[in-house]
Write a protein that holds these residues in place. Sequence first.
Motif, PDB file in Angstrom:
ATOM      1  N   LYS A   2       0.894  -1.053  -0.083  1.00  0.00           N
ATOM      2  CA  LYS A   2      -0.001   0.080  -0.165  1.00  0.00           C
ATOM      3  C   LYS A   2       0.985   1.280  -0.013  1.00  0.00           C
ATOM      4  CE  LYS A   2      -3.876   2.145   2.604  1.00  0.00           C
ATOM      5  NZ  LYS A   2      -4.839   2.105   3.784  1.00  0.00           N
ATOM      6  N   HIS A   3       2.049   1.236   0.659  1.00  0.00           N
ATOM      7  CA  HIS A   3       2.919   2.408   0.597  1.00  0.00           C
ATOM      8  C   HIS A   3       4.178   2.112   0.081  1.00  0.00           C
ATOM      9  CE1 HIS A   3       0.335   2.456   4.085  1.00  0.00           C
ATOM     10  NE2 HIS A   3       0.354   3.665   4.012  1.00  0.00           N
ATOM     11  N   GLN A   4       4.237   1.703  -1.221  1.00  0.00           N
ATOM     12  CA  GLN A   4       5.441   1.300  -2.159  1.00  0.00           C
ATOM     13  C   GLN A   4       6.425   2.660  -2.293  1.00  0.00           C
ATOM     14  OE1 GLN A   4       4.923  -1.111  -5.639  1.00  0.00           O
ATOM     15  NE2 GLN A   4       2.724  -1.812  -5.099  1.00  0.00           N
ATOM     16  N   PRO A   5       6.065   3.931  -2.540  1.00  0.00           N
ATOM     17  CA  PRO A   5       6.901   4.803  -2.601  1.00  0.00           C
ATOM     18  C   PRO A   5       7.728   5.057  -1.254  1.00  0.00           C
ATOM     19  CG  PRO A   5       4.982   5.727  -3.539  1.00  0.00           C
ATOM     20  CD  PRO A   5       4.777   4.178  -2.921  1.00  0.00           C
ATOM     21  N   LEU A   6       7.220   4.652  -0.163  1.00  0.00           N
ATOM     22  CA  LEU A   6       7.953   5.043   1.160  1.00  0.00           C
ATOM     23  C   LEU A   6       8.748   3.980   1.236  1.00  0.00           C
ATOM     24  CD1 LEU A   6       8.041   6.644   3.591  1.00  0.00           C
ATOM     25  CD2 LEU A   6       5.975   5.523   4.552  1.00  0.00           C
ATOM     26  N   VAL A   7       8.208   2.817   1.140  1.00  0.00           N
ATOM     27  CA  VAL A   7       9.084   1.529   1.039  1.00  0.00           C
ATOM     28  C   VAL A   7      10.482   1.539   0.169  1.00  0.00           C
ATOM     29  CG1 VAL A   7       9.586  -1.096   0.666  1.00  0.00           C
ATOM     30  CG2 VAL A   7       7.245  -0.171   1.602  1.00  0.00           C
ATOM     31  N   GLN A   8      10.359   2.282  -1.054  1.00  0.00           N
ATOM     32  CA  GLN A   8      11.302   2.539  -1.926  1.00  0.00           C
ATOM     33  C   GLN A   8      12.293   3.560  -1.364  1.00  0.00           C
ATOM     34  OE1 GLN A   8       9.228   3.279  -5.498  1.00  0.00           O
ATOM     35  NE2 GLN A   8       8.894   0.986  -5.871  1.00  0.00           N
ATOM     36  N   ARG A   9      12.003   4.435  -0.557  1.00  0.00           N
ATOM     37  CA  ARG A   9      12.565   5.507   0.201  1.00  0.00           C
ATOM     38  C   ARG A   9      13.509   4.948   1.028  1.00  0.00           C
ATOM     39  NH1 ARG A   9      10.926  10.750   4.125  1.00  0.00           N
ATOM     40  NH2 ARG A   9      13.067  10.938   4.535  1.00  0.00           N
TER      41      ARG A   9
ATOM     42  N   GLN B 119       7.363 -12.321   1.396  1.00  0.00           N
ATOM     43  CA  GLN B 119       8.891 -12.551   0.674  1.00  0.00           C
ATOM     44  C   GLN B 119       8.467 -11.849  -0.670  1.00  0.00           C
ATOM     45  OE1 GLN B 119      11.098 -15.834   1.023  1.00  0.00           O
ATOM     46  NE2 GLN B 119      12.123 -15.351  -1.039  1.00  0.00           N
ATOM     47  N   GLN B 120       7.450 -12.376  -1.500  1.00  0.00           N
ATOM     48  CA  GLN B 120       7.217 -12.175  -2.735  1.00  0.00           C
ATOM     49  C   GLN B 120       7.034 -10.792  -2.874  1.00  0.00           C
ATOM     50  OE1 GLN B 120       4.094 -14.849  -3.665  1.00  0.00           O
ATOM     51  NE2 GLN B 120       5.641 -16.530  -3.861  1.00  0.00           N
ATOM     52  N   VAL B 121       5.910  -9.950  -1.962  1.00  0.00           N
ATOM     53  CA  VAL B 121       5.595  -8.666  -2.232  1.00  0.00           C
ATOM     54  C   VAL B 121       6.962  -8.003  -1.859  1.00  0.00           C
ATOM     55  CG1 VAL B 121       4.143  -7.022  -0.857  1.00  0.00           C
ATOM     56  CG2 VAL B 121       3.246  -9.302  -1.662  1.00  0.00           C
ATOM     57  N   LEU B 122       7.575  -8.101  -0.810  1.00  0.00           N
ATOM     58  CA  LEU B 122       8.758  -7.262  -0.477  1.00  0.00           C
ATOM     59  C   LEU B 122       9.770  -7.138  -1.626  1.00  0.00           C
ATOM     60  CD1 LEU B 122       8.920  -8.028   3.330  1.00  0.00           C
ATOM     61  CD2 LEU B 122       7.909  -5.927   2.294  1.00  0.00           C
ATOM     62  N   GLU B 123       9.977  -8.442  -1.881  1.00  0.00           N
ATOM     63  CA  GLU B 123      11.164  -8.451  -2.972  1.00  0.00           C
ATOM     64  C   GLU B 123      10.804  -7.842  -4.322  1.00  0.00           C
ATOM     65  OE1 GLU B 123      13.538 -12.384  -1.522  1.00  0.00           O
ATOM     66  OE2 GLU B 123      12.259 -12.585  -3.405  1.00  0.00           O
ATOM     67  N   ARG B 124       9.484  -7.903  -4.782  1.00  0.00           N
ATOM     68  CA  ARG B 124       8.916  -7.135  -6.020  1.00  0.00           C
ATOM     69  C   ARG B 124       9.170  -5.584  -5.740  1.00  0.00           C
ATOM     70  NH1 ARG B 124       3.957  -5.196  -6.414  1.00  0.00           N
ATOM     71  NH2 ARG B 124       3.429  -6.494  -4.998  1.00  0.00           N
ATOM     72  N   ILE B 125       8.933  -5.275  -4.462  1.00  0.00           N
ATOM     73  CA  ILE B 125       8.900  -3.827  -4.276  1.00  0.00           C
ATOM     74  C   ILE B 125      10.330  -3.268  -4.245  1.00  0.00           C
ATOM     75  CG2 ILE B 125       8.226  -1.895  -2.722  1.00  0.00           C
ATOM     76  CD1 ILE B 125       5.588  -3.479  -2.129  1.00  0.00           C
ATOM     77  N   THR B 126      11.070  -3.831  -3.483  1.00  0.00           N
ATOM     78  CA  THR B 126      12.284  -3.548  -3.191  1.00  0.00           C
ATOM     79  C   THR B 126      13.552  -3.871  -4.050  1.00  0.00           C
ATOM     80  OG1 THR B 126      12.972  -5.690  -1.665  1.00  0.00           O
ATOM     81  CG2 THR B 126      11.789  -3.652  -0.630  1.00  0.00           C
ATOM     82  N   GLY B 127      13.417  -4.982  -4.777  1.00  0.00           N
ATOM     83  CA  GLY B 127      14.410  -5.521  -5.642  1.00  0.00           C
ATOM     84  C   GLY B 127      15.553  -6.153  -4.948  1.00  0.00           C
ATOM     85  N   HIS B 128      15.405  -6.399  -3.357  1.00  0.00           N
ATOM     86  CA  HIS B 128      16.344  -6.894  -2.741  1.00  0.00           C
ATOM     87  C   HIS B 128      15.921  -8.358  -2.265  1.00  0.00           C
ATOM     88  CE1 HIS B 128      19.266  -3.539  -2.299  1.00  0.00           C
ATOM     89  NE2 HIS B 128      18.008  -3.011  -2.837  1.00  0.00           N
ATOM     90  N   SER B 129      16.909  -9.445  -1.776  1.00  0.00           N
ATOM     91  CA  SER B 129      16.466 -10.599  -1.285  1.00  0.00           C
ATOM     92  C   SER B 129      16.137 -10.323   0.288  1.00  0.00           C
ATOM     93  CB  SER B 129      17.801 -11.529  -1.481  1.00  0.00           C
ATOM     94  OG  SER B 129      17.381 -12.646  -0.669  1.00  0.00           O
ATOM     95  N   ILE B 130      15.061 -10.922   0.673  1.00  0.00           N
ATOM     96  CA  ILE B 130      14.611 -10.804   2.065  1.00  0.00           C
ATOM     97  C   ILE B 130      14.828 -12.040   2.801  1.00  0.00           C
ATOM     98  CG2 ILE B 130      12.506 -10.267   3.483  1.00  0.00           C
ATOM     99  CD1 ILE B 130      13.475  -7.976   1.542  1.00  0.00           C
ATOM    100  N   ARG B 131      15.661 -11.653   3.905  1.00  0.00           N
ATOM    101  CA  ARG B 131      16.264 -12.999   4.600  1.00  0.00           C
ATOM    102  C   ARG B 131      16.101 -13.017   6.194  1.00  0.00           C
ATOM    103  NH1 ARG B 131      14.669 -14.975   0.431  1.00  0.00           N
ATOM    104  NH2 ARG B 131      15.754 -16.231  -0.772  1.00  0.00           N
ATOM    105  N   LEU B 132      15.565 -11.820   6.710  1.00  0.00           N
ATOM    106  CA  LEU B 132      15.249 -11.559   8.073  1.00  0.00           C
ATOM    107  C   LEU B 132      13.889 -11.406   8.384  1.00  0.00           C
ATOM    108  CD1 LEU B 132      18.105  -8.903   8.806  1.00  0.00           C
ATOM    109  CD2 LEU B 132      18.344 -11.486   9.221  1.00  0.00           C
ATOM    110  N   ILE B 133      13.307 -12.092   9.344  1.00  0.00           N
ATOM    111  CA  ILE B 133      12.139 -11.898   9.482  1.00  0.00           C
ATOM    112  C   ILE B 133      11.791 -11.557  11.128  1.00  0.00           C
ATOM    113  CG2 ILE B 133      11.432 -14.556   9.915  1.00  0.00           C
ATOM    114  CD1 ILE B 133       8.696 -13.878   8.779  1.00  0.00           C
ATOM    115  N   ARG B 134      10.850 -10.975  11.360  1.00  0.00           N
ATOM    116  CA  ARG B 134      10.508 -10.605  12.862  1.00  0.00           C
ATOM    117  C   ARG B 134       8.838 -11.012  12.840  1.00  0.00           C
ATOM    118  NH1 ARG B 134      11.957  -5.498  15.297  1.00  0.00           N
ATOM    119  NH2 ARG B 134      13.716  -6.582  16.126  1.00  0.00           N
TER     120      ARG B 134
END
Length: 263
Positions: A90-97, A131-146
Amino acid sequence: MRIIIFKRPSWRNIVLWGILLFVLVAYRENATSVFSGKLKPIYSATVQTQSIGLTFDISWGEKTAEPILDILKQEGVHATFFLSSPWADKHQPLVQRIVLEGHEIGSHGNRHIDLNTLGALEIENEITTSQQVLERITGHSIRLIRTPNGAYNNKVIATAHKLGYRVIQWSVDSLDWKRPGPGAVINNVLNGIQPGHGAKPGDIILFHASDSAPDTVQALPTVIKRLKDKGYSLIPVGKLLAESSNTWPPESNLKEEPIAPAN
């Protein structure tokens, strides 16, 4: 002289022992952990540096995150942001920032529900969906989870580890979500909820950048300044782990290859 007579075990006992042996062999890695209760997330790290892990959870709202990013940028500090995937979508520009300004992204799950109430396949689906959502938005591998609400059990840890994740908790809790006031948030971090347990090298600090924690914006500059004055460096969790020789508790030092979770 006593004569000891050994009785032949019954077929029923033999069958029961056979079933137990099969279970232990089939699920030997996870079974050992379940019976011994030794699967734990990472609460802190052992480091020879002055580094402290700085983390923020976000699951809803948009009023708090940007001021926090402004403060971090002004102070030259980088952190790990654990994001729930619906909020991130919902907040992709903020995530990209967040990414562009050099911060690390971790997963805070998909639905904000306690993963320890789910079966292994459901847990896996929650993690991979996020993971699929976060990696699509950030372009980075996600390997930490809380995990949401910090909830976990052996099945959660094993499933996350199978998927290549390290599960991150915290050793210093700001309790900012309780809205205790900026002064209390500062005290909780610097001195500890229990006196003498304030932030020190190797610790992982928990803040929230959701709108549920408005006190964080006022408390954060003082926290950063005081910790810097002590000679500490505030860094993302991934960097803290890279500097560490091991993690605490000992049960969080999982071996490199994934542990197969129970179904």
